[in-house]
Design an enzyme around this catalytic site. Structure first.
Site, PDB file in Angstrom:
ATOM      1  N   THR A   1       0.823  -1.216   0.000  1.00 55.75           N
ATOM      2  CA  THR A   1       0.000   0.000   0.000  1.00 55.75           C
ATOM      3  C   THR A   1       0.853   1.262   0.000  1.00 55.75           C
ATOM      4  OG1 THR A   1      -0.076  -0.233   2.393  1.00 55.75           O
ATOM      5  CG2 THR A   1      -2.031  -0.937   1.180  1.00 55.75           C
ATOM      6  N   LEU A   2       0.280   2.328  -0.497  1.00 60.16           N
ATOM      7  CA  LEU A   2       0.924   3.640  -0.389  1.00 60.16           C
ATOM      8  C   LEU A   2       0.658   4.199   1.010  1.00 60.16           C
ATOM      9  CD1 LEU A   2      -0.010   5.305  -3.809  1.00 60.16           C
ATOM     10  CD2 LEU A   2       2.197   4.332  -3.136  1.00 60.16           C
TER      11      LEU A   2
ATOM     12  N   GLY B   1      13.800  -0.723  -4.425  1.00 61.18           N
ATOM     13  CA  GLY B   1      14.634  -0.058  -5.421  1.00 61.18           C
ATOM     14  C   GLY B   1      16.012   0.297  -4.897  1.00 61.18           C
TER      15      GLY B   1
ATOM     16  N   ILE C   1       5.613   9.429  20.470  1.00 58.31           N
ATOM     17  CA  ILE C   1       5.081   8.133  20.020  1.00 58.31           C
ATOM     18  C   ILE C   1       4.817   7.227  21.214  1.00 58.31           C
ATOM     19  CG2 ILE C   1       5.636   6.012  18.731  1.00 58.31           C
ATOM     20  CD1 ILE C   1       7.033   7.769  16.638  1.00 58.31           C
TER      21      ILE C   1
ATOM     22  N   ALA D   1      10.302   2.689  22.245  1.00 60.95           N
ATOM     23  CA  ALA D   1       9.999   3.867  21.414  1.00 60.95           C
ATOM     24  C   ALA D   1      11.150   4.843  21.589  1.00 60.95           C
ATOM     25  CB  ALA D   1       8.672   4.479  21.841  1.00 60.95           C
TER      26      ALA D   1
ATOM     27  N   ARG E   1      13.886   6.909  15.770  1.00 64.70           N
ATOM     28  CA  ARG E   1      13.892   6.336  14.426  1.00 64.70           C
ATOM     29  C   ARG E   1      15.168   6.731  13.699  1.00 64.70           C
ATOM     30  NH1 ARG E   1       9.104   4.276  12.966  1.00 64.70           N
ATOM     31  NH2 ARG E   1       9.555   4.479  10.761  1.00 64.70           N
TER      32      ARG E   1
ATOM     33  N   ASP F   1      11.614  12.027   6.150  1.00 67.00           N
ATOM     34  CA  ASP F   1      12.426  11.604   7.296  1.00 67.00           C
ATOM     35  C   ASP F   1      13.894  11.421   6.926  1.00 67.00           C
ATOM     36  OD1 ASP F   1      10.081  11.574   8.719  1.00 67.00           O
ATOM     37  OD2 ASP F   1      10.141   9.445   9.245  1.00 67.00           O
TER      38      ASP F   1
ATOM     39  N   HIS G   1     -17.321  32.610  18.710  1.00 68.42           N
ATOM     40  CA  HIS G   1     -17.572  32.362  20.127  1.00 68.42           C
ATOM     41  C   HIS G   1     -18.741  31.399  20.269  1.00 68.42           C
ATOM     42  CE1 HIS G   1     -18.034  33.154  24.408  1.00 68.42           C
ATOM     43  NE2 HIS G   1     -19.353  33.260  24.193  1.00 68.42           N
TER      44      HIS G   1
HETATM   45  P1  FAD Z   1       7.903   6.948   5.274  1.00 67.40           P
HETATM   46  O1  FAD Z   1       6.544   7.195   5.754  1.00 67.40           O
HETATM   47  O2  FAD Z   1       8.860   6.225   6.156  1.00 67.40           O
HETATM   48  O3  FAD Z   1       7.773   6.184   3.903  1.00 67.40           O
HETATM   49  C1  FAD Z   1       8.871   5.697   3.206  1.00 67.40           C
HETATM   50  C2  FAD Z   1       8.400   4.585   2.313  1.00 67.40           C
HETATM   51  O4  FAD Z   1       9.472   4.217   1.460  1.00 67.40           O
HETATM   52  C3  FAD Z   1       8.015   3.321   3.068  1.00 67.40           C
HETATM   53  O5  FAD Z   1       6.713   2.926   2.700  1.00 67.40           O
HETATM   54  C4  FAD Z   1       9.049   2.285   2.651  1.00 67.40           C
HETATM   55  O6  FAD Z   1       8.523   0.985   2.513  1.00 67.40           O
HETATM   56  C5  FAD Z   1       9.498   2.814   1.306  1.00 67.40           C
HETATM   57  N1  FAD Z   1      10.868   2.467   0.963  1.00 67.40           N
HETATM   58  C6  FAD Z   1      11.982   2.731   1.663  1.00 67.40           C
HETATM   59  N2  FAD Z   1      13.070   2.346   0.986  1.00 67.40           N
HETATM   60  C7  FAD Z   1      12.628   1.814  -0.172  1.00 67.40           C
HETATM   61  C8  FAD Z   1      13.277   1.260  -1.302  1.00 67.40           C
HETATM   62  N3  FAD Z   1      14.598   1.235  -1.399  1.00 67.40           N
HETATM   63  N4  FAD Z   1      12.516   0.774  -2.306  1.00 67.40           N
HETATM   64  C9  FAD Z   1      11.153   0.831  -2.224  1.00 67.40           C
HETATM   65  N5  FAD Z   1      10.495   1.363  -1.199  1.00 67.40           N
HETATM   66  C10 FAD Z   1      11.229   1.865  -0.185  1.00 67.40           C
HETATM   67  N6  FAD Z   1       4.090  12.223  12.038  1.00 67.40           N
HETATM   68  C11 FAD Z   1       3.212  13.243  12.118  1.00 67.40           C
HETATM   69  O7  FAD Z   1       3.402  14.257  11.448  1.00 67.40           O
HETATM   70  N7  FAD Z   1       2.108  13.170  12.922  1.00 67.40           N
HETATM   71  C12 FAD Z   1       1.848  12.095  13.680  1.00 67.40           C
HETATM   72  O8  FAD Z   1       0.856  12.065  14.391  1.00 67.40           O
HETATM   73  C13 FAD Z   1       2.751  11.007  13.634  1.00 67.40           C
HETATM   74  N8  FAD Z   1       2.524   9.892  14.336  1.00 67.40           N
HETATM   75  C14 FAD Z   1       3.376   8.841  14.238  1.00 67.40           C
HETATM   76  C15 FAD Z   1       3.110   7.687  14.977  1.00 67.40           C
HETATM   77  C16 FAD Z   1       3.948   6.610  14.893  1.00 67.40           C
HETATM   78  C17 FAD Z   1       3.643   5.367  15.686  1.00 67.40           C
HETATM   79  C18 FAD Z   1       5.096   6.655  14.033  1.00 67.40           C
HETATM   80  C19 FAD Z   1       6.024   5.489  13.918  1.00 67.40           C
HETATM   81  C20 FAD Z   1       5.373   7.790  13.302  1.00 67.40           C
HETATM   82  C21 FAD Z   1       4.519   8.893  13.396  1.00 67.40           C
HETATM   83  N9  FAD Z   1       4.751  10.065  12.665  1.00 67.40           N
HETATM   84  C22 FAD Z   1       3.889  11.108  12.773  1.00 67.40           C
HETATM   85  C23 FAD Z   1       5.928  10.207  11.788  1.00 67.40           C
HETATM   86  C24 FAD Z   1       5.541   9.999  10.311  1.00 67.40           C
HETATM   87  O9  FAD Z   1       4.957   8.735  10.175  1.00 67.40           O
HETATM   88  C25 FAD Z   1       6.763  10.126   9.425  1.00 67.40           C
HETATM   89  O10 FAD Z   1       7.393  11.355   9.668  1.00 67.40           O
HETATM   90  C26 FAD Z   1       6.373  10.054   7.959  1.00 67.40           C
HETATM   91  O11 FAD Z   1       5.746   8.836   7.664  1.00 67.40           O
HETATM   92  C27 FAD Z   1       7.605  10.221   7.073  1.00 67.40           C
HETATM   93  O12 FAD Z   1       7.232  10.168   5.754  1.00 67.40           O
HETATM   94  P2  FAD Z   1       8.276   9.774   4.600  1.00 67.40           P
HETATM   95  O13 FAD Z   1       7.521   9.912   3.327  1.00 67.40           O
HETATM   96  O14 FAD Z   1       9.526  10.521   4.767  1.00 67.40           O
HETATM   97  O15 FAD Z   1       8.670   8.266   4.871  1.00 67.40           O
END
Ligand code: FAD
Length: 599
Positions: A156-157, A233, A312, A397, A400, A440, A572
């Site tokens: 999934t995305l 990838g 978290i 926790a 990351r 991230d 209000h």
């Molecule tokens: P990610 O969401 O990490 O997505 C990266 C994607 O890349 C993943 O699906 C992975 O499978 C894919 N990928 C990686 N390497 C490869 C590769 N080489 N080939 C193919 N696919 C690959 N943030 C908030 O702003 N608000 C919140 O309330 C919040 N709550 C959170 C609660 C929890 C429990 C956790 C763990 C995190 C939370 N976060 C929250 C943080 C937030 O989830 C992340 O900051 C955010 O998802 C980062 O987005 P991203 O697109 O950088 O990476």
């Protein structure tokens, strides 16, 4: 008043660099850090900010000129106080909650591998990773009419956020909040019996929420004709990624099919995100979980330890505690929820004291042993119990780490730091100009809304526009009960950095809506630059704080002062009114509070 020459600072040894934009003209009032000109080297474009404020008397350059370090851009009439750094600098991002600087490692740029194979498909843009950063970037690129693919290893995305992060945690927190809210009603004469919790149905609800959102994303990808390539990838050259195709029916579970596909790109956006930190001394045991494991809600333990007192851990702790667990939390720092001002956290602590048996700050976990009757944990530090403690469930926790080192970015010539971060400029470009990075993997704060914003910037640049990440602030929210939200300069940051501030506070004990809701423990705080009067920060603790902090973000971005905010008519009775009233406090008169003492 004195004349000051604004010069080109150290630009990494580049000489005779092309000026591609001049952003000022004679008569303009230039603020500190305001962009003066944009330079373009063969590697990247960069903005040159003003290092003093004042009125422009002379502009010494024009588009098409070449300039080097020390070259004079403009002469300004600087006023003494205006020239002093007082506003938050965009680059410093003091605003970001729990923000740590992205490590500046001066990693040497690696030599890109030469790829001589053929590609199975060619794209204008390939986005590596389908998290909030990645899919937002890809959709924005598609909206510009470019051909784009997302490479994502799982089914999934939505990445961590939608599948195992922001959304599932909020689905569970919502249920926990309703259970807690109902308990509060007893004081108003409305009594419910204790809830009967069907944990399988609750888990099912959370899965349904995730499914609705990820399904929606798949539909939107299709509607935009974005190709989804399911696989892992890795770069094999500066314009090619090889994808090991995967089969995946669940997030964080995938097996390689053995087939490969090579995709060629003109531009690439690295959005590979981050993963949980594994502490080396922690054994593998189903009773020890990370955030993903905690979200699976396999059991409700009697006694639970949270290692790491960040957002978290505390959000998950709230859920488990409402469902019946007793909590301990251990945190190395001197307080929970680092990044937020202590006065905000204190309100949360008071309201949540009943959930905890032990809050062990300034304490480390040093050993973890899995025994038949539980997980035994040994602590060291100021609040460490003398004996190992037994737990039914341990949630790790502790932070990351970025995934930058896992995709062979070096083979594309992209520099990756020792920790796995990828450094970018304000256009989200890596050291390789046609390869961008977002989310991230580029640094703190690791938050979905930062990833999305960066994704949009990268997408615009891929489409040939000139976009920059120039947001002043990034808000942070703990979706606990009460919620804690903060943005921009906190009192702690102001103290640390010597920023002169004034603050104004509106206690919710005077808010009609908060009192009507039976939740008047919170407050709203605004922080102003003492010299300019502009709002530079704010914090809210109380129910729905996270939904309200956006107004303060907007006020900071727009350079508002207390009068702008206080004279904006807020509806209000709302909790949001508290922002207007806090601004009225700053203006000297708030008619919903007793008269303020005049200095
Ligand atoms: P990610 O969401 O990490 O997505 C990266 C994607 O890349 C993943 O699906 C992975 O499978 C894919 N990928 C990686 N390497 C490869 C590769 N080489 N080939 C193919 N696919 C690959 N943030 C908030 O702003 N608000 C919140 O309330 C919040 N709550 C959170 C609660 C929890 C429990 C956790 C763990 C995190 C939370 N976060 C929250 C943080 C937030 O989830 C992340 O900051 C955010 O998802 C980062 O987005 P991203 O697109 O950088 O990476």
């Amino acid at each position: 008043m004195s004349s000051v020459e604004l010069k080109v600072p150290d630009i990494g040894g580049h000489e005779n660099v092309d000026i591609i934009a001049v952003e000022i003209k004679v008569g303009d009032t230039v603020e500190l850090e305001q962009t003066l000109i944009t330079l373009e080297t063969d590697k990247a474009t960069m903005d040159v900010p003003a290092d003093a404020a004042g009125v422009v008397k002379e502009v010494c350059v024009k588009v098409g000129d070449k300039i080097s370090e020390g070259g004079v851009i403009a002469v300004i009439e600087a006023s003494g106080s205006a020239a002093v750094a007082s506003a938050p600098k965009t680059e410093d991002k003091p605003a970001a909650p729990a923000q740590v600087e992205t490590p500046k490692s001066a990693v040497p740029a690696p030599q890109a591998a030469s790829f001589s194979g053929s590609a199975d498909a060619e794209y204008d843009v390939v986005v590596l990773g389908g998290g909030p950063g990645g899919y937002s970037a890809a959709f924005a690129v598609a909206d510009e009419g470019l051909k784009v693919a997302i490479v994502e290893q799982y089914s999934t995305l939505g990445g961590v956020c939608l599948n195992v992060g922001c959304i599932p945690s909020k689905a569970l927190l919502h249920n926990a909040a309703v259970i807690d809210e109902v308990k509060h009603l007893a004081a108003n004469g409305i009594k419910y019996t204790a809830p009967e919790i069907d944990i399988d149905m609750l888990r099912g609800y959370k899965e349904k929420v995730i499914g609705k959102l990820t399904g929606g994303l798949a539909g939107m990808a299709k509607a935009r004709k974005v190709d989804l390539i399911k696989g892992f990838g890795k770069f094999v050259g500066a314009n090619h990624i090889e994808v090991a195709l995967t089969e995946s029916t669940q997030y964080e579970q995938a097996t390689e099919t053995g087939s490969k596909k090579t995709v060629a790109f003109k531009n690439c956006i690295i959005a590979v995100g981050s993963r949980v930190v594994n502490l080396p001394f922690i054994p593998k045991d189903p009773r020890i979980v990370d955030s993903t494991g905690a979200l699976e809600l396999r059991q409700i333990p009697e006694k639970m330890l949270i290692i790491g007192g960040g957002i978290i851990g505390l959000e998950m702790g709230t859920v488990y505690s409402t469902l019946g667990a007793r909590l301990d939390v251990v945190e190395m720092m001197d307080g929970l929820m680092q990044g937020a001002d202590r006065d905000l956290v204190k309100v949360w602590e008071k309201m949540n004291a009943h959930r905890f048996d032990n809050i062990m700050t300034k304490t480390k976990t040093v050993a973890v042993e899995a025994k038949e009757d539980g997980i035994y944990v040994t602590f060291e530090g100021e609040k460490a119990p003398a004996e190992p403690q037994r737990y039914d469930l341990v949630l790790v926790a502790a932070g990351r780490v970025p995934n930058g080192k896992l995709c062979d970015a070096e083979k594309a010539g992209v520099a990756v730091t020792e920790l796995g971060f990828i450094e970018v400029d304000k256009q989200q470009r890596t050291n390789v100009p046609h390869i961008y990075a977002i989310g991230d993997v580029v640094g703190q704060p690791m938050l979905a809304h930062k990833a999305v914003h960066e994704g949009h910037v990268a997408a615009e640049n891929c489409a040939g526009h000139k976009a920059f990440f120039d947001a002043r602030v990034i808000p942070g929210v703990a979706y606990t009960d009460p919620e804690v939200a903060w943005v921009g300069v906190t009192e702690e940051i102001a103290k640390r950095d010597g920023i002169k501030i004034t603050k104004s506070v509106f206690p919710w004990a005077a808010s009609g809506r908060a009192i009507a809701n039976g939740r008047d423990e919170g407050f709203t705080k605004l922080i102003f630059d003492a010299e300019t009067g502009h709002i530079i920060g704010g914090g809210i603790v109380g129910t729905h704080a996270g939904d309200m902090i956006g107004e303060i973000c907007l006020a900071i971005e727009m350079g508002c002062d207390a009068e702008d905010i206080g004279k904006t008519i807020h509806p209000h009775p709302t909790l949001g009114e508290s922002i207007g009233m806090a601004a009225e406090v700053a203006n000297g008169t708030c008619t919903d509070l007793p008269p303020q003492k005049k200095a």
